[in-house]
Design an enzyme around this catalytic site. Structure first.
Site, PDB file in Angstrom:
ATOM      1  N   ASP A  36      11.987 111.560 -36.062  1.00 18.46           N
ATOM      2  CA  ASP A  36      11.956 111.008 -37.428  1.00 18.46           C
ATOM      3  C   ASP A  36      12.397 112.136 -38.366  1.00 18.46           C
ATOM      4  O   ASP A  36      12.346 113.299 -38.021  1.00 18.46           O
ATOM      5  CB  ASP A  36      10.531 110.556 -37.777  1.00 18.46           C
ATOM      6  CG  ASP A  36      10.490 109.512 -38.890  1.00 18.46           C
ATOM      7  OD1 ASP A  36      10.163 108.355 -38.588  1.00 18.46           O
ATOM      8  OD2 ASP A  36      10.761 109.863 -40.057  1.00 18.46           O
ATOM      9  N   TYR A 154      21.928  92.721 -43.584  1.00 18.14           N
ATOM     10  CA  TYR A 154      20.950  93.103 -42.547  1.00 18.14           C
ATOM     11  C   TYR A 154      21.056  92.142 -41.353  1.00 18.14           C
ATOM     12  O   TYR A 154      21.054  92.578 -40.199  1.00 18.14           O
ATOM     13  CB  TYR A 154      19.562  93.056 -43.175  1.00 18.14           C
ATOM     14  CG  TYR A 154      18.398  93.407 -42.283  1.00 18.14           C
ATOM     15  CD1 TYR A 154      18.166  94.722 -41.885  1.00 18.14           C
ATOM     16  CD2 TYR A 154      17.478  92.432 -41.873  1.00 18.14           C
ATOM     17  CE1 TYR A 154      17.065  95.049 -41.099  1.00 18.14           C
ATOM     18  CE2 TYR A 154      16.379  92.751 -41.086  1.00 18.14           C
ATOM     19  CZ  TYR A 154      16.179  94.052 -40.708  1.00 18.14           C
ATOM     20  OH  TYR A 154      15.088  94.375 -39.924  1.00 18.14           O
ATOM     21  N   LYS A 158      21.729  93.250 -37.600  1.00 17.95           N
ATOM     22  CA  LYS A 158      20.722  93.033 -36.560  1.00 17.95           C
ATOM     23  C   LYS A 158      21.255  92.086 -35.460  1.00 17.95           C
ATOM     24  O   LYS A 158      20.855  92.201 -34.302  1.00 17.95           O
ATOM     25  CB  LYS A 158      19.429  92.513 -37.183  1.00 17.95           C
ATOM     26  CG  LYS A 158      18.645  93.612 -37.926  1.00 17.95           C
ATOM     27  CD  LYS A 158      18.198  94.723 -36.969  1.00 17.95           C
ATOM     28  CE  LYS A 158      17.281  95.743 -37.614  1.00 17.95           C
ATOM     29  NZ  LYS A 158      16.851  96.808 -36.695  1.00 17.95           N
ATOM     30  N   ILE A 187       6.080  92.420 -40.080  1.00 24.36           N
ATOM     31  CA  ILE A 187       5.043  93.303 -39.523  1.00 24.36           C
ATOM     32  C   ILE A 187       4.510  94.187 -40.652  1.00 24.36           C
ATOM     33  O   ILE A 187       5.296  94.674 -41.481  1.00 24.36           O
ATOM     34  CB  ILE A 187       5.626  94.201 -38.395  1.00 24.36           C
ATOM     35  CG1 ILE A 187       6.380  93.358 -37.339  1.00 24.36           C
ATOM     36  CG2 ILE A 187       4.527  95.042 -37.750  1.00 24.36           C
ATOM     37  CD1 ILE A 187       5.558  92.359 -36.565  1.00 24.36           C
ATOM     38  N   THR A 189       4.122  97.039 -42.131  1.00 26.08           N
ATOM     39  CA  THR A 189       4.535  98.443 -42.203  1.00 26.08           C
ATOM     40  C   THR A 189       5.154  98.656 -43.583  1.00 26.08           C
ATOM     41  O   THR A 189       5.438  97.686 -44.297  1.00 26.08           O
ATOM     42  CB  THR A 189       5.616  98.789 -41.148  1.00 26.08           C
ATOM     43  OG1 THR A 189       6.886  98.287 -41.624  1.00 26.08           O
ATOM     44  CG2 THR A 189       5.319  98.196 -39.784  1.00 26.08           C
TER      45      THR A 189
HETATM   46  N1  LIG Z   1       8.482  95.867 -40.747  1.00 26.20           N
HETATM   47  C1  LIG Z   1       9.019  94.687 -40.538  1.00 26.20           C
HETATM   48  O1  LIG Z   1       8.544  93.656 -41.016  1.00 26.20           O
HETATM   49  C2  LIG Z   1      10.241  94.579 -39.659  1.00 26.20           C
HETATM   50  C3  LIG Z   1      10.636  93.301 -39.220  1.00 26.20           C
HETATM   51  C4  LIG Z   1      11.743  93.190 -38.376  1.00 26.20           C
HETATM   52  C5  LIG Z   1      12.404  94.324 -37.947  1.00 26.20           C
HETATM   53  N2  LIG Z   1      12.005  95.552 -38.401  1.00 26.20           N
HETATM   54  C6  LIG Z   1      12.734  96.710 -37.893  1.00 26.20           C
HETATM   55  O2  LIG Z   1      11.802  97.721 -37.500  1.00 26.20           O
HETATM   56  C7  LIG Z   1      12.382  99.004 -37.764  1.00 26.20           C
HETATM   57  C8  LIG Z   1      11.555  99.732 -38.821  1.00 26.20           C
HETATM   58  O3  LIG Z   1      10.302  99.838 -38.367  1.00 26.20           O
HETATM   59  P1  LIG Z   1       8.987  99.911 -39.257  1.00 26.20           P
HETATM   60  O4  LIG Z   1       8.818  98.675 -40.041  1.00 26.20           O
HETATM   61  O5  LIG Z   1       7.981 100.293 -38.267  1.00 26.20           O
HETATM   62  O6  LIG Z   1       9.420 101.051 -40.314  1.00 26.20           O
HETATM   63  P2  LIG Z   1       8.619 102.036 -41.236  1.00 26.20           P
HETATM   64  O7  LIG Z   1       9.110 101.762 -42.600  1.00 26.20           O
HETATM   65  O8  LIG Z   1       7.136 102.005 -40.976  1.00 26.20           O
HETATM   66  O9  LIG Z   1       9.154 103.453 -40.709  1.00 26.20           O
HETATM   67  C9  LIG Z   1      10.479 103.820 -40.788  1.00 26.20           C
HETATM   68  C10 LIG Z   1      10.589 105.265 -40.345  1.00 26.20           C
HETATM   69  O10 LIG Z   1      11.964 105.616 -40.303  1.00 26.20           O
HETATM   70  C11 LIG Z   1      12.091 106.928 -40.798  1.00 26.20           C
HETATM   71  N3  LIG Z   1      13.454 107.137 -41.290  1.00 26.20           N
HETATM   72  C12 LIG Z   1      14.058 106.505 -42.322  1.00 26.20           C
HETATM   73  N4  LIG Z   1      15.314 106.966 -42.474  1.00 26.20           N
HETATM   74  C13 LIG Z   1      15.505 107.904 -41.526  1.00 26.20           C
HETATM   75  C14 LIG Z   1      16.599 108.735 -41.169  1.00 26.20           C
HETATM   76  N5  LIG Z   1      17.756 108.721 -41.842  1.00 26.20           N
HETATM   77  N6  LIG Z   1      16.464 109.579 -40.115  1.00 26.20           N
HETATM   78  C15 LIG Z   1      15.304 109.621 -39.424  1.00 26.20           C
HETATM   79  N7  LIG Z   1      14.233 108.865 -39.717  1.00 26.20           N
HETATM   80  C16 LIG Z   1      14.329 108.012 -40.757  1.00 26.20           C
HETATM   81  C17 LIG Z   1      11.064 107.019 -41.897  1.00 26.20           C
HETATM   82  O11 LIG Z   1      10.740 108.373 -42.198  1.00 26.20           O
HETATM   83  C18 LIG Z   1       9.904 106.236 -41.313  1.00 26.20           C
HETATM   84  O12 LIG Z   1       9.020 107.061 -40.588  1.00 26.20           O
HETATM   85  C19 LIG Z   1      13.781  98.746 -38.249  1.00 26.20           C
HETATM   86  O13 LIG Z   1      14.675  98.712 -37.166  1.00 26.20           O
HETATM   87  C20 LIG Z   1      13.633  97.378 -38.889  1.00 26.20           C
HETATM   88  O14 LIG Z   1      14.859  96.738 -39.045  1.00 26.20           O
HETATM   89  C21 LIG Z   1      10.957  95.704 -39.242  1.00 26.20           C
END
Ligand SMILES: NC(=O)c1ccc[n+]([C@@H]2O[C@H](COP(=O)([O-])OP(=O)(O)OC[C@H]3O[C@@H](n4cnc5c(N)ncnc54)[C@H](O)[C@@H]3O)[C@@H](O)[C@H]2O)c1
Length: 260
Positions: A36, A154, A158, A187, A189
């Site tokens: 990260d 998006y 995706k 989710i 987050t």
């Molecule tokens: N949360 C949802 O509802 C949801 C739903 C469907 C899909 N997703 C997918 O899940 C993933 C995101 O997961 P989450 O919700 O657990 O995210 P999150 O927001 O909790 O965490 C994202 C993490 O990515 C890191 N990050 C951002 N940019 C970065 C970069 N350039 N380099 C390195 N690290 C970086 C951030 O520091 C953070 O720790 C994505 O692929 C998203 O499309 C999320």
């Protein structure tokens, strides 16, 4: 333990589902590269894993750069001596608009949703080949499977993630490298606009009344948002040998949204 002796990495592992996955995989016996750009978040996850007796290596990189994506694999291999699995979890919600889409917003979404996972995978394949096989996992979304009217860009990306995964599954099957995806619904987050108010995405977070929140949850047949641990559990299944005959699958973890 379900990943005993395995070596893997998780991108976007400082928060949310990535964090939940890194902690779970380590509990199940894996040595985990915690990737990260958030140095403090990475340190917290690594400390938590080590405090519980697990093995982890913090890898602080910006995955937007090719060097960062390569380093994610290189540093995991250097720390633990190989690579058996990689959860390319990082993604970006991308711009909501289509008309008037700014080039920079588009480029950022492409870099984080596609380019970084392709570069990381490019590095992961030879490392897995050297171990006689492996498991690649990608994070799609319900927007990988059905259109999202709120985020067409998006959705496009995706869908592409799932296309990439399926093509890899076919290409790499003869080498005993599997490729699958988890496709989360909403989710809890920081990425979910209801919960997120992140410095890098000002204004994304929404303050909601209980009534409005309840309204949003009605979209989900199970009438709630998911927890990061529920996606991590699906990821564990797809990375462990319990799913040894499963490849090319995009598994919804969405409370039933895509069953409609
Ligand atoms: N949360 C949802 O509802 C949801 C739903 C469907 C899909 N997703 C997918 O899940 C993933 C995101 O997961 P989450 O919700 O657990 O995210 P999150 O927001 O909790 O965490 C994202 C993490 O990515 C890191 N990050 C951002 N940019 C970065 C970069 N350039 N380099 C390195 N690290 C970086 C951030 O520091 C953070 O720790 C994505 O692929 C998203 O499309 C999320």
């Amino acid at each position: 333990m379900r990943l005993d002796g395995k070596i893997g990495l998780v991108t976007g592992a400082a928060s949310g589902m990535g964090r939940a996955g890194a902690l779970l995989f380590a509990r199940e016996g894996a040595a985990v590269g915690v990737v990260d750009r958030d140095a403090q978040g990475v340190a917290r996850v690594v400390d938590e894993i080590r405090a519980a007796g697990g093995r982890a290596q913090g890898i602080v990189v910006d995955l937007r750069s090719d060097e960062g994506a390569r380093e994610a694999v290189g540093a995991t291999v250097a720390a633990f001596g190989g690579l058996d699995f990689a959860w390319n979890h990082l993604g970006h919600p991308g711009p909501a608009r289509v008309e008037g889409l700014a080039r920079d917003d588009f480029d950022l979404a492409v870099d984080l949703n596609l380019r970084s996972i392709i570069t990381t995978t490019e590095m992961a394949i030879p490392a897995m080949r050297a171990r006689g096989g492996g498991a690649l996992l990608f994070t799609g979304s319900t927007a990988s499977l059905v259109g999202s009217p709120y985020s067409p860009v998006y959705s496009a990306m995706k869908h592409a993630v799932v296309g990439f995964m399926k093509a890899l599954a076919l290409r790499l099957a003869p080498e005993n490298i599997r490729a699958n995806a988890v496709c989360p619904g909403p989710i809890e987050t920081p990425m979910l606009p209801v919960f997120g108010n992140r410095p890098d995405q000002p204004g994304r977070g929404e303050d909601m009344s209980e009534a409005k929140l309840a309204e949003r949850k009605k979209v989900v047949p199970l009438l709630r948002f998911g927890q990061p641990e529920e996606v991590a559990a699906a990821a564990l299944f797809l990375l462990s040998k319990e799913s040894s005959f499963i490849t090319g699958v995009a598994l919804p973890v969405d409370g039933g949204i895509t069953a409609k």
